[in-house]
Structure formats: structure tokens, C-alpha cells
Design an enzyme around this catalytic site. Structure first.
Site, short mmCIF file in Angstrom:
data_model
loop_
_atom_site.label_atom_id
_atom_site.label_comp_id
_atom_site.label_asym_id
_atom_site.label_seq_id
_atom_site.Cartn_x
_atom_site.Cartn_y
_atom_site.Cartn_z
N ASP A 99 -1.75 -18.41 0.52
CA ASP A 99 -2.80 -19.07 -0.49
C ASP A 99 -3.49 -20.07 0.43
O ASP A 99 -4.67 -20.18 0.45
CB ASP A 99 -2.17 -19.43 -1.66
CG ASP A 99 -0.79 -20.27 -1.62
OD1 ASP A 99 -0.22 -20.11 -0.48
OD2 ASP A 99 -0.40 -20.64 -2.37
N ASP B 187 -11.75 -10.00 4.61
CA ASP B 187 -13.27 -9.80 4.04
C ASP B 187 -13.52 -11.24 3.91
O ASP B 187 -14.61 -11.72 4.00
CB ASP B 187 -13.14 -9.05 2.75
CG ASP B 187 -13.43 -7.98 2.76
OD1 ASP B 187 -12.99 -7.11 3.84
OD2 ASP B 187 -13.85 -7.28 1.75
N LYS C 264 3.92 -15.12 2.46
CA LYS C 264 4.27 -15.66 0.74
C LYS C 264 5.69 -15.63 0.85
O LYS C 264 6.20 -15.10 -0.23
CB LYS C 264 3.56 -14.75 -0.14
CG LYS C 264 3.53 -15.45 -1.61
CD LYS C 264 2.67 -16.82 -1.70
CE LYS C 264 2.71 -17.17 -2.91
NZ LYS C 264 1.83 -18.75 -3.33
N TYR D 37 0.76 -1.13 -0.03
CA TYR D 37 -0.05 -0.02 0.11
C TYR D 37 0.84 1.24 0.05
O TYR D 37 0.33 2.31 -0.49
CB TYR D 37 -0.84 -0.04 1.25
CG TYR D 37 -2.07 -0.79 1.20
CD1 TYR D 37 -2.09 -2.08 0.82
CD2 TYR D 37 -3.31 -0.32 1.11
CE1 TYR D 37 -3.31 -3.01 1.04
CE2 TYR D 37 -4.66 -1.07 1.21
CZ TYR D 37 -4.46 -2.34 1.09
OH TYR D 37 -5.77 -3.15 1.00
N ASP E 249 -5.82 -7.40 4.58
CA ASP E 249 -7.11 -6.67 3.97
C ASP E 249 -7.94 -8.03 3.42
O ASP E 249 -9.05 -8.05 3.56
CB ASP E 249 -6.64 -5.83 2.85
CG ASP E 249 -7.83 -5.18 1.93
OD1 ASP E 249 -9.05 -4.87 2.73
OD2 ASP E 249 -7.90 -4.98 0.80
#
Ligand code: NAD
Ligand code: IPM
Ligand code: MN
Length: 357
Positions: free
Chosen positions: A224, A252, A191, A141, A248
Site C-alpha cells: 500500500d 499499471d 504485505k 492467480y 500486476d
């Protein structure tokens, strides 16, 4: 106590759900004899329309001078032109950075009363109680980004995931401290099999956990794989710490455990100064203006505000109990019921919470 609370309603359903939480805060202040002074400021699309700036200087100054900030949501189709000079979301990113809010706490708890509102099986989700620590002022970001035109006329665009040792350390310590007061397990999501920044997270977190938190169970999961494990073994997680972008997305997804994005609050905090409290959902343009948005995420964010920024633990507990009570009574907004089933609008749901308080 006396407290100044800045309200940033923003766009779409933001003003609708902020009104609900504002009313709940006024009610709790009255009940306990506190003096809350509310100041409303502009952020996001509405601030672009009025001042050409998604985060006007007045808003920054008011937030910095406050005890806590309550935000609705920003953004919407009106400001979605990818060629636009600025975006509503830039205002939100900037206020997080200005206030030094590096930690975004997102609790994912399944309410016993809502187990049938989730699209997932009761046997899998029952008992879920996860606390996400999403890093909030670094990573993809905030790293170098840009878009340039190449010699052959193509465009080349990039966003870069950048983290420093200390940025990782401070959020990992905060998450590990929280785990110590809970079920003593920390999961770090990265990751590291592909990304250099994730390998830094892996090294820094591993060292801190080994040297400073040997009493905690420590687990590492690739992002993942985590997207899958969240839905297959949600009750196995206690505290989860991860980078800005992964946090983020995963939260959700995790909103489907309690059953709706409209149920999840969040607290953004730094090492000092006011915290910022908001639902994790956005401005929901598809339902904005219809009076049907679920206000509970923002009301629960107001409870987090009482607890974390004002030290009002009993008040926070009372707000959370009131939410549980209305759910136990069977009160539901449209997002929590099957299509075609009767439900309450935003204002009616807010009334029920106020009655329960
Ligand atoms: P969204 O979270 O706004 O909506 C996703 C879906 O969830 C929609 O179907 C919406 O109706 C539903 N929903 C969300 N909140 C709800 C609530 N309280 N009650 C009932 N239903 C609810 O995500 P989106 O549609 O992808 O994004 C819309 C805009 O919001 C975009 O401009 C995005 O940038 C912005 N956004 C802002 C924030 C924020 O301000 N913190 C967060 C996420 C997205
Ligand atoms: C959130 C939102 C924001 C984010 C956007 C609107 C900038 O999705 O608060 O979760 O990505 O942090
Ligand atoms: Mn989000």
C-alpha cells in the site's frame, strides 16, 4: 540467424499492435540478414469463438516449438460474463504456466521526450529507471480457488495466495542478479503485516539478500505504501521484486510515470525455453478497431524479444533507438497528447518507426 517466432495477436487492439511489431521484426531481420519465420496462432476470446478453448493445443505446441512468442492482448466485453465456462484470460495464464514463465520483467523508464505527456510533475519523474520483476506463475492467480453454495443458499468464493520457498527464491535471485548489473538496489514489495504468503517472501528474500547479495542495498516496502512511493519518489527505485498480483497492479500504476500504458513492454521468461513478450496493457476495448492504439509498447516488447530470447543485442538497441527517435521528432499517438491535439494513428506511427530504423 534463423528463428521461429510465434505471433499471438489475441483480441481487441492485440492484432493492431502485433501487426506493428511484426513489421518492425521483419525490417530488423532484413537489415541484419536474419531469417525469422513467423507463425500466427489463436489465443483468448477469438480462440474461444473458433474452438471453444482460449488456449488450443495447437497454440501450445507451436509456442513450445518456437524460439520466442510475441503476444498482443486478450479479453474484452464479449467474453466478460462472470458465469461463462471459460475466459480469454485463462488462455494467457495457461500459456505462462505451460512455458514455465515465472519472471515477468517490466521496465519503467521515462523518456526525456515524453516528460510532458505524464500527468505527474517533471521534477518527480525525470530520470525514472525501474525494472520490475513480477512473479508470474504463482500466488493468488494460481492458488486453490472456487465458489460453493452454502446451506443457506449464499455463495462463498475464494482465491488463495500460495507461494513455496523455491518459487520465491528463483525470482528473487533473478532480480538481485539484475540489480547487480544496474544501480545495485533491490526493493521487495509485500504485505507481510497481514498475509502469511508475504511473510514467507520477507523471510526468504531477507536471507538470500544477507547471505548472497551483501553488496546490494536492500529495501522492503509494504504494497500500500509502495503505491504511494512509486508516485512520490520513483527515481529512488532500481530493481523491484514482488508477487504476481502486486506486480500486476503496481506496474499499471507505474505506467503513468512514462505517461501511458501504451509505452510499457514486458518480457516473461523462465529458466529455459522460449520467452513470451507482450505489452503490459490489455485489449483496450474502448479504442479497438479505431486504428489509434499506441504500438510502441509492443514494438519495445519486440526489442526485448530480440535481446532476451535471440541474443540480438544490437538489433534490440536499434529498435529502442528508433522509438526514441520518433518521440524526439514529436511523433505521438492519441494517448500521449492532450485531448483535441493532432496525433498519429497506429499504422502511421509504425511507419515512422520503420523509417527511423
Ligand atoms: P486495458 O489495458 O486494455 O486499457 C486500459 C486503458 O488504457 C483504456 O482506456 C485503453 O484505451 C488504454 N490503452 C491500453 N493500451 C493502449 C494503447 N496501446 N494505446 C492507447 N491506449 C491504450 O485495460 P482494461 O480496459 O481494464 O481491460 C480490457 C481487457 O483487456 C480486459 O478483458 C482485460 O482482462 C484484458 N487485459 C489483457 C491483458 C493481456 O492480454 N496481457 C492485460 C491487461 C488486460
Ligand atoms: C497482465 C494482465 C493479465 C494479468 C490478465 C489479462 C490475466 O492484466 O498481463 O498484466 O493479470 O496478468
Ligand atoms: Mn495487468
Amino acid at each position: 540467424m534463423k528463428a521461429t517466432i510465434v505471433l499471438l495477436p489475441g483480441d481487441g487492439i492485440g492484432p493492431e499492435v502485433t501487426t506493428s511489431a511484426h513489421r518492425v521484426l521483419e525490417a530488423i531481420a532484413k537489415r541484419h540478414g536474419h531469417e525469422f519465420r513467423f507463425q500466427e496462432c489463436k489465443i483468448g476470446g477469438i480462440a474461444i469463438d473458433m474452438f471453444g478453448d482460449p488456449l488450443p493445443a495447437d497454440t501450445i505446441a507451436a509456442c513450445k516449438g518456437s524460439d520466442a512468442v510475441l503476444l498482443g492482448a486478450v479479453g474484452g466485453p464479449k467474453w466478460d460474463d462472470p458465469n461463462a465456462k471459460t475466459r480469454p484470460e485463462a488462455g494467457l495464464l495457461k500459456i505462462r504456466k505451460e512455458l514455465g514463465l515465472f519472471a515477468n520483467l517490466r521496465p519503467i523508464v521515462t523518456f526525456p521526450e515524453l516528460l510532458d505527456s505524464s500527468p505527474l510533475k517533471r521534477s518527480i519523474i525525470e530520470g525514472t529507471d525501474i525494472l520490475f520483476f513480477r512473479e508470474l506463475t504463482g500466488g493468488l492467480y494460481f492458488g486453490p480457488s472456487g465458489c460453493e453454495t452454502l446451506e443457506d443458499g449464499q455463495q462463498r468464493a475464494y482465491s488463495t495466495a500460495v507461494y513455496t520457498t523455491s518459487e520465491v527464491e528463483r525470482i528473487v535471485r533473478m532480480a538481485a542478479d539484475a540489480a547487480r548489473t544496474r544501480r545495485k538496489k533491490l526493493t521487495m514489495v509485500d504485505k507481510a503485516n497481514v498475509l502469511e504468503a508475504s511473510r514467507l517472501w520477507r523471510r526468504v528474500t531477507g536471507k538470500i539478500m544477507q547471505e548472497e547479495y551483501p553488496d546490494l542495498q536492500y529495501e522492503v516496502v509494504l504494497v500500500d505504501s509502495m503505491a504511494m512511493h512509486l508516485l512520490s519518489r520513483p527515481t529512488s527505485f532500481d530493481v523491484v521484486v514482488t508477487s504476481n498480483m502486486f506486480g500486476d497492479i503496481l506496474t499499471d500504476e507505474a505506467s503513468m510515470l512514462p505517461g501511458s500504458l501504451g509505452m510499457l513492454p514486458s518480457a516473461s521468461i523462465g529458466s529455459s525455453g522460449p520467452g513470451l513478450y507482450e505489452p503490459i496493457h490489455g485489449s483496450a476495448p474502448d479504442i479497438a478497431g479505431k486504428g489509434i492504439a499506441n504500438p510502441l509498447a509492443t514494438i519495445l516488447a519486440a526489442a526485448m524479444l530480440c535481446r532476451h530470447s535471440l541474443g540480438l543485442h544490437q538489433e534490440a538497441d536499434e529498435i529502442e533507438r528508433a522509438v526514441r527517435k520518433v518521440l524526439a521528432q514529436g511523433d505521438r499517438t492519441a494517448d500521449l497528447v492532450a485531448k483535441g491535439t493532432a496525433s498519429l494513428g497506429t499504422a502511421a506511427m509504425t511507419e515512422r518507426v520503420l523509417e527511423a530504423l
